[in-house]
Design a protein around this motif. Structure first.
Motif, PDB file in Angstrom:
ATOM      1  N   ARG A   1       0.836  -1.208   0.000  1.00 50.51           N
ATOM      2  CA  ARG A   1       0.000   0.000   0.000  1.00 50.51           C
ATOM      3  C   ARG A   1       0.871   1.258   0.000  1.00 50.51           C
ATOM      4  O   ARG A   1       0.546   2.248  -0.667  1.00 50.51           O
ATOM      5  CB  ARG A   1      -0.945  -0.011   1.191  1.00 50.51           C
ATOM      6  CG  ARG A   1      -2.065  -1.022   1.049  1.00 50.51           C
ATOM      7  CD  ARG A   1      -3.147  -0.840   2.106  1.00 50.51           C
ATOM      8  NE  ARG A   1      -2.653  -0.949   3.462  1.00 50.51           N
ATOM      9  CZ  ARG A   1      -2.567  -2.081   4.151  1.00 50.51           C
ATOM     10  NH1 ARG A   1      -2.942  -3.216   3.606  1.00 50.51           N
ATOM     11  NH2 ARG A   1      -2.124  -2.091   5.388  1.00 50.51           N
ATOM     12  N   PHE A   2       1.972   1.214   0.753  1.00 51.83           N
ATOM     13  CA  PHE A   2       2.899   2.355   0.782  1.00 51.83           C
ATOM     14  C   PHE A   2       3.458   2.614  -0.616  1.00 51.83           C
ATOM     15  O   PHE A   2       3.493   3.753  -1.080  1.00 51.83           O
ATOM     16  CB  PHE A   2       4.031   2.083   1.776  1.00 51.83           C
ATOM     17  CG  PHE A   2       5.162   3.064   1.697  1.00 51.83           C
ATOM     18  CD1 PHE A   2       5.029   4.336   2.224  1.00 51.83           C
ATOM     19  CD2 PHE A   2       6.350   2.726   1.087  1.00 51.83           C
ATOM     20  CE1 PHE A   2       6.070   5.254   2.149  1.00 51.83           C
ATOM     21  CE2 PHE A   2       7.396   3.624   1.000  1.00 51.83           C
ATOM     22  CZ  PHE A   2       7.247   4.897   1.538  1.00 51.83           C
ATOM     23  N   LEU A   3       3.887   1.553  -1.295  1.00 52.33           N
ATOM     24  CA  LEU A   3       4.461   1.716  -2.632  1.00 52.33           C
ATOM     25  C   LEU A   3       3.421   2.214  -3.629  1.00 52.33           C
ATOM     26  O   LEU A   3       3.732   3.038  -4.496  1.00 52.33           O
ATOM     27  CB  LEU A   3       5.088   0.407  -3.107  1.00 52.33           C
ATOM     28  CG  LEU A   3       6.324  -0.046  -2.338  1.00 52.33           C
ATOM     29  CD1 LEU A   3       6.809  -1.397  -2.842  1.00 52.33           C
ATOM     30  CD2 LEU A   3       7.442   0.984  -2.409  1.00 52.33           C
ATOM     31  N   GLN A   4       2.181   1.762  -3.504  1.00 53.20           N
ATOM     32  CA  GLN A   4       1.107   2.263  -4.375  1.00 53.20           C
ATOM     33  C   GLN A   4       0.872   3.754  -4.155  1.00 53.20           C
ATOM     34  O   GLN A   4       0.736   4.517  -5.106  1.00 53.20           O
ATOM     35  CB  GLN A   4      -0.192   1.516  -4.110  1.00 53.20           C
ATOM     36  CG  GLN A   4      -0.336   0.240  -4.867  1.00 53.20           C
ATOM     37  CD  GLN A   4      -1.726  -0.361  -4.686  1.00 53.20           C
ATOM     38  OE1 GLN A   4      -2.430  -0.057  -3.711  1.00 53.20           O
ATOM     39  NE2 GLN A   4      -2.116  -1.216  -5.605  1.00 53.20           N
ATOM     40  N   ALA A   5       0.805   4.163  -2.897  1.00 54.62           N
ATOM     41  CA  ALA A   5       0.589   5.582  -2.584  1.00 54.62           C
ATOM     42  C   ALA A   5       1.753   6.423  -3.081  1.00 54.62           C
ATOM     43  O   ALA A   5       1.556   7.512  -3.634  1.00 54.62           O
ATOM     44  CB  ALA A   5       0.402   5.768  -1.080  1.00 54.62           C
TER      45      ALA A   5
END
Length: 60
Positions: free
Chosen positions: A6-10
């Protein structure tokens, strides 16, 4: 999906760059309260922290 996913997507949405999981590094830093930078963390927050604080930053 994992928290890191999720961090990498954001991050991809914010920067318009794709970052692969293999490009992410981790480290753990343990600091004493008096070593914290008041330019980064307010004194109000610092005074409520324990004497030793661990940080787990992600490094790209």
């Amino acid at each position: 999906m994992t928290t890191l996913g999720r961090f990498l997507q954001a991050l991809e949405k914010m920067t318009k760059e794709k970052i692969d999981l293999k490009d992410v590094g981790y480290e753990t830093i343990e600091l004493y309260r008096d070593e914290l930078d008041t330019n980064l963390i307010s004194e109000d927050v610092i005074k409520n922290l324990p004497d030793e604080v661990s940080f787990h930053p992600l490094i790209l």
